[in-house]
Write an enzyme that holds these catalytic residues in place. Structure first.
Site, PDB file in Angstrom:
ATOM      1  N   LYS A 198      -3.233  11.783  23.977  1.00 47.74           N
ATOM      2  CA  LYS A 198      -3.539  10.351  23.904  1.00 47.74           C
ATOM      3  C   LYS A 198      -5.038  10.105  23.959  1.00 47.74           C
ATOM      4  O   LYS A 198      -5.830  10.978  24.320  1.00 47.74           O
ATOM      5  CB  LYS A 198      -2.866   9.599  25.066  1.00 47.74           C
ATOM      6  CG  LYS A 198      -1.356   9.562  24.991  1.00 47.74           C
ATOM      7  CD  LYS A 198      -0.836   9.047  23.660  1.00 47.74           C
ATOM      8  CE  LYS A 198      -1.021   7.557  23.465  1.00 47.74           C
ATOM      9  NZ  LYS A 198      -0.481   7.103  22.157  1.00 47.74           N
TER      10      LYS A 198
ATOM     11  N   TYR B 225      -5.401  11.892  19.536  1.00 46.54           N
ATOM     12  CA  TYR B 225      -5.213  10.550  18.975  1.00 46.54           C
ATOM     13  C   TYR B 225      -6.230   9.634  19.644  1.00 46.54           C
ATOM     14  O   TYR B 225      -6.378   9.672  20.874  1.00 46.54           O
ATOM     15  CB  TYR B 225      -3.805  10.016  19.297  1.00 46.54           C
ATOM     16  CG  TYR B 225      -2.692  10.672  18.516  1.00 46.54           C
ATOM     17  CD1 TYR B 225      -2.636  10.562  17.131  1.00 46.54           C
ATOM     18  CD2 TYR B 225      -1.676  11.372  19.159  1.00 46.54           C
ATOM     19  CE1 TYR B 225      -1.610  11.156  16.406  1.00 46.54           C
ATOM     20  CE2 TYR B 225      -0.642  11.962  18.437  1.00 46.54           C
ATOM     21  CZ  TYR B 225      -0.618  11.847  17.065  1.00 46.54           C
ATOM     22  OH  TYR B 225       0.393  12.425  16.348  1.00 46.54           O
TER      23      TYR B 225
ATOM     24  N   HIS C  31      -6.956   6.074  17.962  1.00 50.43           N
ATOM     25  CA  HIS C  31      -6.637   4.675  17.601  1.00 50.43           C
ATOM     26  C   HIS C  31      -7.784   3.743  17.991  1.00 50.43           C
ATOM     27  O   HIS C  31      -7.582   2.745  18.695  1.00 50.43           O
ATOM     28  CB  HIS C  31      -5.313   4.239  18.247  1.00 50.43           C
ATOM     29  CG  HIS C  31      -4.120   5.025  17.746  1.00 50.43           C
ATOM     30  ND1 HIS C  31      -3.617   4.867  16.470  1.00 50.43           N
ATOM     31  CD2 HIS C  31      -3.372   5.993  18.321  1.00 50.43           C
ATOM     32  CE1 HIS C  31      -2.601   5.686  16.299  1.00 50.43           C
ATOM     33  NE2 HIS C  31      -2.437   6.394  17.391  1.00 50.43           N
TER      34      HIS C  31
ATOM     35  N   ARG D 153       3.410  14.624  27.259  1.00 52.48           N
ATOM     36  CA  ARG D 153       3.067  15.671  26.292  1.00 52.48           C
ATOM     37  C   ARG D 153       1.830  16.450  26.748  1.00 52.48           C
ATOM     38  O   ARG D 153       1.147  16.055  27.678  1.00 52.48           O
ATOM     39  CB  ARG D 153       2.787  15.033  24.914  1.00 52.48           C
ATOM     40  CG  ARG D 153       4.009  14.501  24.230  1.00 52.48           C
ATOM     41  CD  ARG D 153       3.685  13.686  22.991  1.00 52.48           C
ATOM     42  NE  ARG D 153       3.196  12.365  23.303  1.00 52.48           N
ATOM     43  CZ  ARG D 153       2.850  11.445  22.399  1.00 52.48           C
ATOM     44  NH1 ARG D 153       2.933  11.722  21.123  1.00 52.48           N
ATOM     45  NH2 ARG D 153       2.417  10.254  22.768  1.00 52.48           N
TER      46      ARG D 153
ATOM     47  N   GLU E 179      -5.093  10.812  13.896  1.00 49.73           N
ATOM     48  CA  GLU E 179      -4.476   9.812  13.013  1.00 49.73           C
ATOM     49  C   GLU E 179      -5.286   9.517  11.758  1.00 49.73           C
ATOM     50  O   GLU E 179      -4.773   8.831  10.867  1.00 49.73           O
ATOM     51  CB  GLU E 179      -4.196   8.510  13.779  1.00 49.73           C
ATOM     52  CG  GLU E 179      -5.406   7.669  14.152  1.00 49.73           C
ATOM     53  CD  GLU E 179      -6.072   8.105  15.457  1.00 49.73           C
ATOM     54  OE1 GLU E 179      -5.701   9.155  16.009  1.00 49.73           O
ATOM     55  OE2 GLU E 179      -6.981   7.374  15.913  1.00 49.73           O
TER      56      GLU E 179
ATOM     57  N   ASP F   8       2.616  -0.507  17.856  1.00 51.03           N
ATOM     58  CA  ASP F   8       1.273   0.067  18.051  1.00 51.03           C
ATOM     59  C   ASP F   8       0.262  -0.478  17.046  1.00 51.03           C
ATOM     60  O   ASP F   8      -0.943  -0.334  17.225  1.00 51.03           O
ATOM     61  CB  ASP F   8       1.310   1.610  18.017  1.00 51.03           C
ATOM     62  CG  ASP F   8       1.840   2.156  16.706  1.00 51.03           C
ATOM     63  OD1 ASP F   8       2.464   1.389  15.931  1.00 51.03           O
ATOM     64  OD2 ASP F   8       1.627   3.352  16.447  1.00 51.03           O
TER      65      ASP F   8
HETATM   66  N1  NAD Z   1       5.793   2.950  18.887  1.00 49.39           N
HETATM   67  C1  NAD Z   1       5.567   4.244  18.695  1.00 49.39           C
HETATM   68  O1  NAD Z   1       5.634   5.054  19.614  1.00 49.39           O
HETATM   69  C2  NAD Z   1       5.255   4.757  17.316  1.00 49.39           C
HETATM   70  C3  NAD Z   1       5.317   6.134  17.005  1.00 49.39           C
HETATM   71  C4  NAD Z   1       5.076   6.557  15.693  1.00 49.39           C
HETATM   72  C5  NAD Z   1       4.757   5.607  14.714  1.00 49.39           C
HETATM   73  N2  NAD Z   1       4.677   4.273  15.066  1.00 49.39           N
HETATM   74  C6  NAD Z   1       4.379   3.216  14.081  1.00 49.39           C
HETATM   75  O2  NAD Z   1       5.483   2.991  13.216  1.00 49.39           O
HETATM   76  C7  NAD Z   1       4.999   2.316  12.044  1.00 49.39           C
HETATM   77  C8  NAD Z   1       5.569   2.974  10.794  1.00 49.39           C
HETATM   78  O3  NAD Z   1       5.007   4.278  10.659  1.00 49.39           O
HETATM   79  P1  NAD Z   1       5.383   5.232   9.434  1.00 49.39           P
HETATM   80  O4  NAD Z   1       4.792   6.570   9.759  1.00 49.39           O
HETATM   81  O5  NAD Z   1       6.818   5.125   9.118  1.00 49.39           O
HETATM   82  O6  NAD Z   1       4.540   4.569   8.260  1.00 49.39           O
HETATM   83  P2  NAD Z   1       4.753   4.854   6.678  1.00 49.39           P
HETATM   84  O7  NAD Z   1       3.454   4.511   6.030  1.00 49.39           O
HETATM   85  O8  NAD Z   1       5.357   6.183   6.448  1.00 49.39           O
HETATM   86  O9  NAD Z   1       5.862   3.769   6.264  1.00 49.39           O
HETATM   87  C9  NAD Z   1       5.642   2.392   6.298  1.00 49.39           C
HETATM   88  C10 NAD Z   1       6.519   1.754   5.233  1.00 49.39           C
HETATM   89  O10 NAD Z   1       6.426   0.322   5.404  1.00 49.39           O
HETATM   90  C11 NAD Z   1       6.572  -0.218   4.103  1.00 49.39           C
HETATM   91  N3  NAD Z   1       6.188  -1.628   4.116  1.00 49.39           N
HETATM   92  C12 NAD Z   1       4.959  -2.190   4.097  1.00 49.39           C
HETATM   93  N4  NAD Z   1       5.061  -3.534   4.084  1.00 49.39           N
HETATM   94  C13 NAD Z   1       6.398  -3.815   4.112  1.00 49.39           C
HETATM   95  C14 NAD Z   1       7.163  -5.026   4.100  1.00 49.39           C
HETATM   96  N5  NAD Z   1       6.576  -6.221   4.041  1.00 49.39           N
HETATM   97  N6  NAD Z   1       8.521  -4.932   4.120  1.00 49.39           N
HETATM   98  C15 NAD Z   1       9.125  -3.732   4.162  1.00 49.39           C
HETATM   99  N7  NAD Z   1       8.464  -2.559   4.137  1.00 49.39           N
HETATM  100  C16 NAD Z   1       7.121  -2.606   4.114  1.00 49.39           C
HETATM  101  C17 NAD Z   1       5.680   0.683   3.244  1.00 49.39           C
HETATM  102  O11 NAD Z   1       5.958   0.537   1.864  1.00 49.39           O
HETATM  103  C18 NAD Z   1       6.057   2.062   3.800  1.00 49.39           C
HETATM  104  O12 NAD Z   1       7.120   2.667   3.065  1.00 49.39           O
HETATM  105  C19 NAD Z   1       3.467   2.404  12.146  1.00 49.39           C
HETATM  106  O13 NAD Z   1       2.962   1.202  12.665  1.00 49.39           O
HETATM  107  C20 NAD Z   1       3.236   3.523  13.135  1.00 49.39           C
HETATM  108  O14 NAD Z   1       1.972   3.441  13.773  1.00 49.39           O
HETATM  109  C21 NAD Z   1       4.917   3.856  16.330  1.00 49.39           C
END
Ligand code: NAD
Length: 370
Positions: A75, A94, A96, A15, A118, A274
């Site tokens: 990043k 970002y 973190h 990116r 973030e 992450d």
């Molecule tokens: N790996 C990657 O490249 C990448 C990219 C973007 C986001 N992410 C990660 O993905 C994850 C989710 O992000 P998001 O934007 O969807 O967050 P979000 O806050 O929109 O959604 C998270 C959801 O998890 C639910 N939750 C919490 N505890 C729970 C449980 N015990 N059981 C079921 N659901 C539960 C919450 O109620 C919420 O609806 C984050 O950790 C974010 O950092 C990773």
């Protein structure tokens, strides 16, 4: 102001922090824009497009960091970049910080004003808070999680040999999504669109009510608790980890013992990696080596999934960041923070002082009231 955009140096990162249109708007506002040579190529944007927008191309990262009053990137700064940061310089990217002590200490020592995508906030319905500069990347990661999961279910990729959508006369695959936030919702749309049977779990009942209204008929919403998780793990071909508790480590929802309940060759995509991951056996992987197998279950745990689709991700990210880049260049971080309380938490540190409490807590540091 001189706005500098370096090439990303983190591995497998394609990116860039600013599109040619962003360069054009900054130049129109009276700023000077420096783009590092070939910085946009990974996302499909050429130096000529930036030049046509009024930017100047600079050969080296040193040339960009040395001249710019404000750096815009994607990043967190890597060690070689931290050395180039300086007091009085605004760095918008970002970070973190909670996940990196050396990064935090290095940036504090530089004295630069670190403004993290973030931690910029916005009000959300129901008195909640959203993170608008994180949302676009979660949208990308959610959609990509199903695309990748479908691929790794193929037999040559060591999966079960399942076509997620099935075909006439053959049942579709079963997809379990843990967490119905931005990632989970986008994953559910994608999996449902392919024709899979989708089960979406969350602990937020209001969210489940909303999702059950807007999702197609092949998505079932279920309250998230360990018995339900175990029940659906047994029948799932693809499991997607998409939980988040704001500013905390992800809750552990799938243990190593649970893997034995799953079908051999099933795939887990732990998008929440992450934040530490919600599967006990998950550990961060990269795009060059994205999967590994534990107890016959394929694990995909890439920590920067959006990097793989650099063009889409750059466009999605900069759609959200550009208005802030323009405001920051016009007003500077502290004036903007005085005017807009939702922007204030984005300033994590300045002049060697740390303002972000969770980051201070994570690393045993002192926070200075902003
Ligand atoms: N790996 C990657 O490249 C990448 C990219 C973007 C986001 N992410 C990660 O993905 C994850 C989710 O992000 P998001 O934007 O969807 O967050 P979000 O806050 O929109 O959604 C998270 C959801 O998890 C639910 N939750 C919490 N505890 C729970 C449980 N015990 N059981 C079921 N659901 C539960 C919450 O109620 C919420 O609806 C984050 O950790 C974010 O950092 C990773």
């Amino acid at each position: 102001m001189i706005v500098g955009v370096p090439s990303e140096v983190k591995s497998d990162e394609y990116r860039i922090g600013l599109l040619p249109v962003g360069a054009e708007l900054l130049v129109k506002d009276g700023h000077k824009v420096l783009i590092q040579k070939n910085g946009g190529v990974g996302s499909g944007f050429t130096d000529d497009q930036y030049i046509a927008a009024g930017a100047e191309i600079v050969d080296t990262a040193e040339g960009i960091w040395g001249a710019a009053d404000m750096i815009v990137k994607v990043k967190e700064p890597q060690p070689q970049e931290i050395k180039l940061m300086r007091r009085g310089q605004q760095v918008f990217t970002y970070f973190h910080f909670a996940a990196g002590k050396d990064l935090t200490l290095g940036c504090l020592e530089s004295g630069a004003c670190c403004i993290a995508y973030e931690t910029l906030e916005a009000p959300a319905p129901g008195g909640k808070i959203s993170l608008p500069l994180l949302t676009p990347m979660s949208e990308v990661a959610g959609k990509l999680s199903v695309q990748q999961g479908a691929k790794y279910l193929e037999r040559p990729q060591e999966g079960r040999g399942i076509l997620l959508g099935g075909v006439p006369g053959v049942e579709p695959g079963e997809v379990l999504i843990l967490g119905g936030g931005v990632v989970g919702t986008n994953a559910a749309w994608m999996a449902a669109g392919l024709g899979a049977n989708v089960t979406l779990l969350d602990i937020d009942l209001d969210r489940l009510r909303y999702l059950s209204e807007v999702m197609p008929a092949n998505v079932t919403t279920i309250y998230s608790e360990i018995h339900a998780i175990r029940k659906y793990l047994e029948i799932s071909d693809l499991v997607i980890g998409a939980v988040l508790i704001h500013a905390a480590k992800a809750p552990m929802l799938v243990t190593r013992n649970d893997l034995r309940r799953m079908k051999p060759g099933a795939v887990i995509v732990d998008v929440a990696i992450d934040q530490g991951g919600c599967v006990e056996t998950a550990k961060p992987t990269t795009h060059s080596n994205p999967t590994y197998i534990v107890d016959d279950i394929v694990h995909y745990c890439v920590a920067n999934m959006p990097g793989a689709v650099g063009r889409t991700s750059t466009q999605a990210l900069t759609n959200a960041t550009l208005p802030w880049v323009l405001k920051l260049a016009r007003e500077g971080a502290h004036r903007l923070a005085d005017e807009d309380r939702w922007f204030r938490p984005a300033i994590n540190m300045d002049g060697g002082a740390l303002f972000n409490e969770p980051v201070a807590e994570a690393h045993g540091l002192q926070v200075v009231p902003a």
